[in-house]
Design a protein around this motif. Structure first.
Motif, mmCIF file in Angstrom:
data_model
loop_
_atom_site.group_PDB
_atom_site.id
_atom_site.type_symbol
_atom_site.label_atom_id
_atom_site.label_comp_id
_atom_site.label_asym_id
_atom_site.label_seq_id
_atom_site.Cartn_x
_atom_site.Cartn_y
_atom_site.Cartn_z
ATOM 1 N N ASP B 202 0.588 -1.766 0.314
ATOM 2 C CA ASP B 202 -0.456 -0.104 0.071
ATOM 3 C C ASP B 202 0.693 0.813 0.128
ATOM 4 O O ASP B 202 1.841 1.603 1.171
ATOM 5 C CB ASP B 202 -0.916 -0.169 1.354
ATOM 6 C CG ASP B 202 -2.330 -0.646 1.374
ATOM 7 O OD1 ASP B 202 -2.358 -0.902 -0.061
ATOM 8 O OD2 ASP B 202 -3.109 -0.437 1.580
ATOM 9 N N GLY B 400 -6.354 3.678 4.324
ATOM 10 C CA GLY B 400 -7.044 2.305 2.840
ATOM 11 C C GLY B 400 -6.111 2.261 2.160
ATOM 12 O O GLY B 400 -6.644 1.336 1.303
ATOM 13 N N SER B 403 -7.083 0.985 -2.112
ATOM 14 C CA SER B 403 -8.376 0.422 -1.930
ATOM 15 C C SER B 403 -9.589 1.065 -1.199
ATOM 16 O O SER B 403 -10.876 1.029 -1.076
ATOM 17 C CB SER B 403 -8.224 -1.208 -1.433
ATOM 18 O OG SER B 403 -7.514 -2.348 -1.791
ATOM 19 N N GLY B 404 -9.233 1.445 -0.603
ATOM 20 C CA GLY B 404 -9.752 2.909 0.306
ATOM 21 C C GLY B 404 -10.671 3.684 0.023
ATOM 22 O O GLY B 404 -10.408 3.865 -0.843
ATOM 23 N N LYS B 422 -16.193 1.158 6.875
ATOM 24 C CA LYS B 422 -16.972 0.668 5.610
ATOM 25 C C LYS B 422 -17.566 1.833 5.055
ATOM 26 O O LYS B 422 -18.377 1.824 4.530
ATOM 27 C CB LYS B 422 -16.580 -0.449 5.666
ATOM 28 C CG LYS B 422 -16.222 -1.498 5.054
ATOM 29 C CD LYS B 422 -16.788 -2.978 5.343
ATOM 30 C CE LYS B 422 -15.633 -3.909 5.204
ATOM 31 N NZ LYS B 422 -15.243 -4.781 5.420
ATOM 32 N N ALA B 426 -14.730 3.647 2.946
ATOM 33 C CA ALA B 426 -13.156 3.576 2.952
ATOM 34 C C ALA B 426 -13.173 2.096 3.978
ATOM 35 O O ALA B 426 -14.129 1.122 4.031
ATOM 36 C CB ALA B 426 -12.733 4.741 4.752
ATOM 37 N N ILE B 427 -12.232 1.858 4.008
ATOM 38 C CA ILE B 427 -11.754 0.818 4.892
ATOM 39 C C ILE B 427 -10.579 0.814 5.208
ATOM 40 O O ILE B 427 -9.977 1.930 5.707
ATOM 41 C CB ILE B 427 -11.608 -0.701 3.518
ATOM 42 C CG1 ILE B 427 -10.188 -0.098 3.033
ATOM 43 C CG2 ILE B 427 -12.292 -1.309 3.067
ATOM 44 C CD1 ILE B 427 -9.559 -1.230 2.084
ATOM 45 N N GLY B 429 -8.047 -0.927 5.398
ATOM 46 C CA GLY B 429 -7.173 -1.076 4.909
ATOM 47 C C GLY B 429 -5.531 -1.676 5.952
ATOM 48 O O GLY B 429 -6.004 -1.918 7.469
ATOM 49 N N THR B 519 -11.741 -3.832 -4.895
ATOM 50 C CA THR B 519 -12.225 -2.230 -4.012
ATOM 51 C C THR B 519 -11.312 -1.542 -5.230
ATOM 52 O O THR B 519 -11.028 -0.206 -4.850
ATOM 53 C CB THR B 519 -11.063 -2.536 -2.932
ATOM 54 O OG1 THR B 519 -9.765 -3.092 -3.583
ATOM 55 C CG2 THR B 519 -12.008 -3.886 -2.217
ATOM 56 N N ASN B 522 -12.986 1.960 -5.307
ATOM 57 C CA ASN B 522 -13.130 2.771 -4.177
ATOM 58 C C ASN B 522 -12.630 4.555 -4.480
ATOM 59 O O ASN B 522 -13.308 5.184 -3.275
ATOM 60 C CB ASN B 522 -12.604 2.118 -2.951
ATOM 61 C CG ASN B 522 -13.791 1.571 -2.632
ATOM 62 O OD1 ASN B 522 -14.495 0.890 -3.024
ATOM 63 N ND2 ASN B 522 -13.422 0.622 -1.517
#
Lengths: 160, 610
Positions: B202, B400, B403-404, B422, B426-427, B429, B519, B522
């Protein structure tokens, strides 16, 4: 160095690794560590050693960002393009370096002194924007600092 | 003065990049000059990267003071003061450690510093405090007691304890670790594997690097416990090659444990033994996905495959395999040391324990912070992070990674919790928090992530390979000037694509093969949700409100300031800047490609942007 010793050294590196497909990436890394890139010859040799088609090895070598199929410059510059670096202006840093050296990302300067690549993230986000030159980290950069850094390297390169 | 005096220097990657090696050399020189026998110990990162290089001085009386932003030139003064003259105030003090009985009344404790006050160090307990190469220092702080407890509890007991603790995977998805282990444990295959995912791909995250560099024994202890619990005698740490220092420290820690007969030797009466090796990754973001990571360890292209079968049934070399992230495994060590109850007393109902975040971007205090789950983003950004740098205004925080999503100011009171994040698109991550201010353009951020994903997509499934490429083209169009387009027809076609932006993102989300593809849209969806007005300004008004998208800016030379130095006309790639030497220059609008080169090279600030 004669061709035969060079070949001998290559074989020596390859034989240092176990004779198994799951060591392919390790072998490629060991060869690249020594020579700076993966030559056509080295891929043939590895193919013989692992009894694996060259196409498979080429497939792996081109999949991963780390491997180069062309010789790198004397100074290998990696510009971090992670999120934190981007927010702090790494696109401008990349442009500046490219402009100063007259090369694009993935290229090597004509005199063979510099090669320029980007890297997804160097993990030194707290001192963004970051670049590495031959593995040494330079953080908290701006366009001016990068310009003087490149000029310094050019002088060093001319001196040798 | 005896050899009791000690100096600790933070020599993680960020420390070294800011000159920790020069600080160390200066300290060595001082000791040599004074003829004093003192010990200089390199440590990992304490997390306060903004203040690197950090040097801790432990005086003979046990007082440990942490100095920040240390210049090599002031090292001698600090050491002379703290170790010889009894004057601790030379240098920029971060705080003193609660180190036994003696302390100084006029220096604040490090725990009281705003950066550390709201942090709870559970996983990062040792990072920056101990010498990462010293097993004895690790043991002094409770190291290996978790393993001892685990061996006594037996594999079933360990899995139950982890399950009870409520620990969830810290790599991104948040799958309950106990459940994963239970599945692998119930499989009675003769050979199983435990893999540590240290391929921290990431962008904007470096918490795993800090653990690997600062406390490698904690990770390895967690791996031995995991191997014991699921019945795996082989472990592999898949570490990215961009972290050479982490690999070096891991390998040295493995050697030490082999010598101590903790690796490769029987550990309990049933003959459980555990072997561990490090495998270097070769730079591919998709290898963070577990099936891709397994393919990479097997020496193939790191491409994901459909699940099921899940790795817990058929993973590495088709054997049952558990893949856990670095922070998860370091948490395992902590849980087995302190007990499940202690762990689950921290956090929220569904998210227990702590989480490490990499706090970066336009924030005052950058660094690595460990906070209990349930803390709000506002507390992290303003109380720990000290607010936005240069007194600008907060716009959003990206959490994240690719993917966030971006969380705007109106949701800054959101609690850190897998589910609540979520809920705002967002996540959790892996834990990168990139703070953005008014100068950051959200369309540009979405475009940045898409360009990252198009480079890193493995190419196996069409929605991700082709779809993200199309998404990127659309965003690229949004931030480009009209003159870049070939014809009116093409402009119209592009405009149609913009109308499809949201639709395409939804399709990619629904139909991609692996978690990364699913994701990938996102960043676009979340910025569209909260910053639609910025998209509209780009599309309808052809304006970038943050003045970040160069393609939409117009450049003009202020003829009163321009000295006619010709630097800009020489560097202009299209020859759009013209003028005589010594006289004011001007830009030919039709020729300009909006690259901004003239703005960068001008030394007089004569190029104006609007």
């Amino acid at each position: 160095m004669t061709q035969s010793t060079e070949e001998f050294m290559l074989d020596d590196i390859i034989r240092g690794c176990p004779h198994s497909r799951d060591y392919l990436i390790s072998i490629l890394q060991a060869v690249q560590d020594r020579y700076g890139y993966l030559s056509r010859e080295s891929i043939y040799r590895i193919s013989d050693y692992l009894d694996l088609p060259e196409s498979k090895i080429y497939g792996v070598a081109t999949f991963y960002n780390q491997f180069r199929l062309k010789p790198p410059g004397k100074f290998q510059i990696h510009v971090c393009r992670g999120t934190a670096c981007h927010v702090k202006g790494s696109a401008g840093i990349l442009d500046t370096i490219g402009r100063e050296l007259g090369i694009e990302v993935g290229g090597t300067s004509k005199d063979g002194l510099f090669s320029l690549d980007t890297v997804a993230c160097l993990g030194a986000c707290s001192i963004a924007p970051v670049i590495t030159i031959n593995g040494k980290f330079y953080g908290r950069l701006d366009n001016k600092k990068v310009q003087s850094l490149v000029k310094k390297l050019k002088r060093q390169g001319d001196g040798t | 003065m005896t050899n009791k005096s000690r100096v600790y220097i933070g020599m993680g990657t960020c420390g070294l990049a800011t000159g920790a090696d020069l600080v160390k050399a200066a300290a060595e020189e001082w000791f040599l000059k004074k003829g004093v026998c003192g010990q200089i110990t390199p440590t990992g990162c304490v997390g306060f990267c903004q203040m690197e290089p950090i040097m801790d001085v432990v005086a003979e009386n046990g007082i440990r003071i942490s100095y920040g932003a240390v210049e090599p030139a002031e090292v001698a003064g600090i050491l002379q003061g703290a170790l010889a003259d009894g004057d601790y105030s030379r240098g920029k003090i971060i705080g003193q450690y609660k180190n036994g009985a003696s302390f100084l009344s006029d220096i604040p404790f490090i725990e009281e510093h705003p950066f550390f006050k709201k942090q709870v160090k559970f996983v990062l307990k040792n990072c920056g405090i101990i010498n990462p190469a010293s097993l004895s220092e690790y043991k002094e702080r409770g190291g290996l007691t978790g393993l001892e407890r685990a061996l006594k509890a037996g594999p079933k007991g360990v899995v139950e304890e982890i399950h009870e603790s409520g620990l969830r995977g810290r790599g991104g998805g948040g799958f309950p670790t106990g459940k994963k282990w239970r599945l692998a444990q119930s499989n009675d295959a003769a050979q199983k594997y435990i893999i540590c995912n240290a391929d921290e791909g990431d962008p904007g995250a470096f918490m795993d690097r800090a653990i690997l560099e600062g406390d490698p024994f904690a990770l390895i202890e967690g791996m031995i416990i995991a191997g014991f619990a699921i019945g795996a005698s082989q472990g592999i740490i898949y570490c990215r090659a961009e972290y050479p220092l982490a690999i070096e420290r891991l390998e040295s820690a493995i050697d030490t444990l082999k010598k101590e007969k903790l690796l490769g030797h029987s550990l309990d009466k049933n003959g459980f033994h555990f072997d561990l090796r490090v495998k270097k990754g070769a730079g591919a973001f998709v290898c963070g996905e577990e099936t891709a990571l397994i393919a990479s360890i097997e020496g193939r292209r790191g491409m994901p495959r459909p699940r099921p079968p899940y790795p817990s049934d058929s993973g590495l070399f088709e054997r049952p395999t558990v893949v856990n992230n670095v922070e998860t495994l370091a948490n395992v060590t902590g849980i087995m040391r302190e007990g499940a109850e202690f762990f689950s007393s921290m956090g929220t109902k569904n998210s227990k324990g702590t989480k490490v975040f990499a706090l970066t971007g336009k924030i005052r205090n950058t660094g690595l912070v460990e906070v209990p789950m349930g803390i709000t983003l506002k507390e992290i950004i303003y109380d720990i992070g000290g607010g936005i740098a240069q007194d600008k205004s907060f716009k959003a925080v990206q959490i994240g990674g690719p993917s966030g999503g971006c969380i705007p100011k109106s949701y800054i009171d959101t609690e850190i919790d897998y589910e609540s994040l979520k809920g705002v698109g967002a996540i959790m991550g892996s834990g990168g928090l990139v703070v953005m201010d008014e100068d950051t353009c959200m369309v540009d951020v979405a475009r940045f992530f898409l360009s990252f994903i198009t480079n890193e997509s493995c190419g196996k499934c069409i929605p991700c390979r082709e779809g993200t490429q199309r998404l990127f083209e659309i965003l690229d169009y949004i931030v480009s000037p009209y003159s870049k387009m070939k014809s009116e027809e093409e402009n119209l076609r592009r405009f149609n694509m913009v109308m499809e932006l949201e639709n395409l993102a939804e399709v990619i989300k629904r139909t991609s093969l692996c978690g990364l593809g699913q994701t990938a849209p996102n960043p676009v969806l979340s910025t569209l949700r909260f910053f639609r007005n910025e998209y509209e300004a780009h599309i309808y008004e052809r304006k970038c409100p943050a003045k970040a998208c160069r393609g939409l800016l117009t450049y003009e030379i202020d003829t009163d300031i321009c000295t006619g130095c010709t630097l800009c006309s020489k560097s202009c790639p299209t020859g759009a800047v013209v003028g005589e030497k010594g006289k004011a220059h001007y830009i030919i609008e039709d020729k300009c490609v909006h690259c901004g080169t003239c703005l960068d090279v001008c030394r007089f600030g004569a190029v104006k942007v609007s």
